[in-house]
Design a protein around this motif. Sequence first.
Motif, PDB file in Angstrom:
ATOM      1  N   TYR A   3       0.793  -1.217   0.000  1.00 38.96           N
ATOM      2  CA  TYR A   3       0.000   0.000   0.000  1.00 38.96           C
ATOM      3  C   TYR A   3       0.831   1.275   0.000  1.00 38.96           C
ATOM      4  O   TYR A   3       0.296   2.362   0.067  1.00 38.96           O
ATOM      5  CB  TYR A   3      -0.941  -0.001   1.205  1.00 38.96           C
ATOM      6  N   ASP A  67      -1.704  -9.764  -1.898  1.00 36.96           N
ATOM      7  CA  ASP A  67      -2.223  -8.608  -1.170  1.00 36.96           C
ATOM      8  C   ASP A  67      -3.743  -8.600  -1.159  1.00 36.96           C
ATOM      9  O   ASP A  67      -4.359  -8.129  -0.209  1.00 36.96           O
ATOM     10  CB  ASP A  67      -1.695  -7.321  -1.803  1.00 36.96           C
ATOM     11  N   LYS A 112      -4.130 -10.202   2.483  1.00 38.69           N
ATOM     12  CA  LYS A 112      -4.523  -9.201   3.465  1.00 38.69           C
ATOM     13  C   LYS A 112      -6.027  -8.930   3.426  1.00 38.69           C
ATOM     14  O   LYS A 112      -6.636  -8.637   4.447  1.00 38.69           O
ATOM     15  CB  LYS A 112      -3.767  -7.895   3.215  1.00 38.69           C
ATOM     16  N   VAL A 113      -6.592  -8.991   2.230  1.00 36.13           N
ATOM     17  CA  VAL A 113      -8.018  -8.683   2.102  1.00 36.13           C
ATOM     18  C   VAL A 113      -8.638  -9.595   1.043  1.00 36.13           C
ATOM     19  O   VAL A 113      -8.007  -9.942   0.053  1.00 36.13           O
ATOM     20  CB  VAL A 113      -8.239  -7.190   1.740  1.00 36.13           C
ATOM     21  N   ARG A 172      -8.887  -9.524   5.976  1.00 40.14           N
ATOM     22  CA  ARG A 172     -10.049  -8.642   6.049  1.00 40.14           C
ATOM     23  C   ARG A 172     -11.054  -9.044   4.975  1.00 40.14           C
ATOM     24  O   ARG A 172     -10.683  -9.403   3.857  1.00 40.14           O
ATOM     25  CB  ARG A 172      -9.568  -7.199   5.856  1.00 40.14           C
ATOM     26  N   GLU A 229      -6.831  -0.652  -0.346  1.00 41.20           N
ATOM     27  CA  GLU A 229      -5.821   0.175   0.305  1.00 41.20           C
ATOM     28  C   GLU A 229      -6.245   0.712   1.665  1.00 41.20           C
ATOM     29  O   GLU A 229      -5.401   1.044   2.490  1.00 41.20           O
ATOM     30  CB  GLU A 229      -5.438   1.329  -0.621  1.00 41.20           C
ATOM     31  N   ASN A 230      -7.561   0.822   1.896  1.00 41.23           N
ATOM     32  CA  ASN A 230      -8.047   1.332   3.182  1.00 41.23           C
ATOM     33  C   ASN A 230      -8.319   0.162   4.125  1.00 41.23           C
ATOM     34  O   ASN A 230      -9.374  -0.475   4.066  1.00 41.23           O
ATOM     35  CB  ASN A 230      -9.306   2.175   2.971  1.00 41.23           C
ATOM     36  N   GLU A 231      -7.377  -0.083   5.001  1.00 41.71           N
ATOM     37  CA  GLU A 231      -7.358  -1.304   5.800  1.00 41.71           C
ATOM     38  C   GLU A 231      -8.426  -1.370   6.887  1.00 41.71           C
ATOM     39  O   GLU A 231      -8.599  -2.410   7.508  1.00 41.71           O
ATOM     40  CB  GLU A 231      -5.974  -1.488   6.412  1.00 41.71           C
ATOM     41  N   THR A 232      -9.144  -0.274   7.127  1.00 39.93           N
ATOM     42  CA  THR A 232     -10.193  -0.290   8.151  1.00 39.93           C
ATOM     43  C   THR A 232     -11.556  -0.652   7.584  1.00 39.93           C
ATOM     44  O   THR A 232     -12.509  -0.851   8.344  1.00 39.93           O
ATOM     45  CB  THR A 232     -10.296   1.082   8.833  1.00 39.93           C
ATOM     46  N   GLU A 234     -14.408  -2.882   5.922  1.00 44.24           N
ATOM     47  CA  GLU A 234     -14.831  -4.275   5.786  1.00 44.24           C
ATOM     48  C   GLU A 234     -16.349  -4.336   5.742  1.00 44.24           C
ATOM     49  O   GLU A 234     -17.038  -3.344   5.975  1.00 44.24           O
ATOM     50  CB  GLU A 234     -14.280  -5.129   6.943  1.00 44.24           C
TER      51      GLU A 234
END
Length: 315
Positions: A3, A67, A112-113, A172, A229-232, A234
Motif C-alpha cells: 500500500y 495482497d 490481506k483482504v 479482512r 488500500e483502506n485497511e479499516t 470491511e
Amino acid sequence: RAYGGEPMKIVIPGGTGQIGTCLARSFSAQGHEVVVLSRSLHAAPWQVAVWDGQTLGAWVSALENADAVINLAGRSINCRYTWKNRWQILESRIRSVRVLGEAIRHLKTPPKVWLQAGAATIYAHRLDEANDEISGVMGGFENPCPETWRFGVDVARAWEGEFALLHLPHTRKVVLRTSLVMNPDRGSVFDYLLGLVRLGLGGTVGSGQQYVSWMHESDYTRALQFLIENETLEGPFNMASPHPLPNADFMAQLRRSWGINIGLPVYEWMLEIGAFLMRTESELVLKSRRVAPKRLLDSGFVFQFPDWNMAADDL
C-alpha cells in the motif's frame, strides 16, 4: 509491500468474465501482478492458473503472499432459471467461497483482504427510496414478488451467508454488492444496450419506472483499489453510482449520447417473449434496483462518473 506505492499481487478467481477482464486489465496496466484463476488455461496479458472452483490444487500457491483476492467465480445468471441452471448458479458460488476459505486457512502468509462478489439484487424492488447498506430493505418479501425475483435474492443471501461463516483472522473481508458495471467491451451490458439504440430499439422497457443502478468501469476498478488500500474498511459495500435513474430516463440519455431520437418501446409482454427466445430472464431488467453507495461515499471515495449522462458520453 502493498500500500505504499509498491506493486501489489492481486488474485482474481473467476476473472475471465467482463468484470474480471476489466479489473485484470486495469490492475495490470498499473504495474500490479495479476493472477486470474480460470477453469481453462489460455493466453492473456497476465498470469492464468487453472482451478475448478471446487477442490484444492496447485492453484492454492497463487494465493500465498497475495495482497488481495477478488472472488468473482460463479455461473452467469444470464440464462433461463431452469432447475439445472439454478443449481449451477447457486452451487458454483457457494463452492468457490468454501474452497477459497479452506485454501486461505492453510496459507503461511494469507491475503490481506478478500473482496467477495455479491449482487445488488439482494435488495427489494422499490421505487420510493434507494437501498443503502445501513437502511436498505432486503428483497424477497415484496408484494407481488415473482418467483424468479425471489430466486435471485435467495442466491445473493446464500452467497453472502457462506462468506460470513468464514473465520479468517488475518484476512479482512469485504462484500461487493455490485450493480451493472458499464464498459464498452464487446458482449458487455453496455454493448448490448447500445446495440439496441443503434437499431432504433432502445426505448423504454416495461413501465420505465423501474430504477437502473449502474457503475462506470473506471469507478468500479478505482473503488476496488480504494477498498484494498483502506485497511479499516470491511463488510458490505454497494458498488453503484450515487445517482440511479428510472429505465425510461436511462435509455433516453443513452439515445442522446449516441445522437438518435427514436427508440421503440419494449412492452412487458414483448420482453417476456424476447427473454424466452434469448434464453434469459426478464427479471434482469424489470426489477427495480435502486441502490445507493452510502458506505463508499462516507469513507471518502470520489466518483469520476457519478451521473449517467457523463458516463454514457464517455463510454
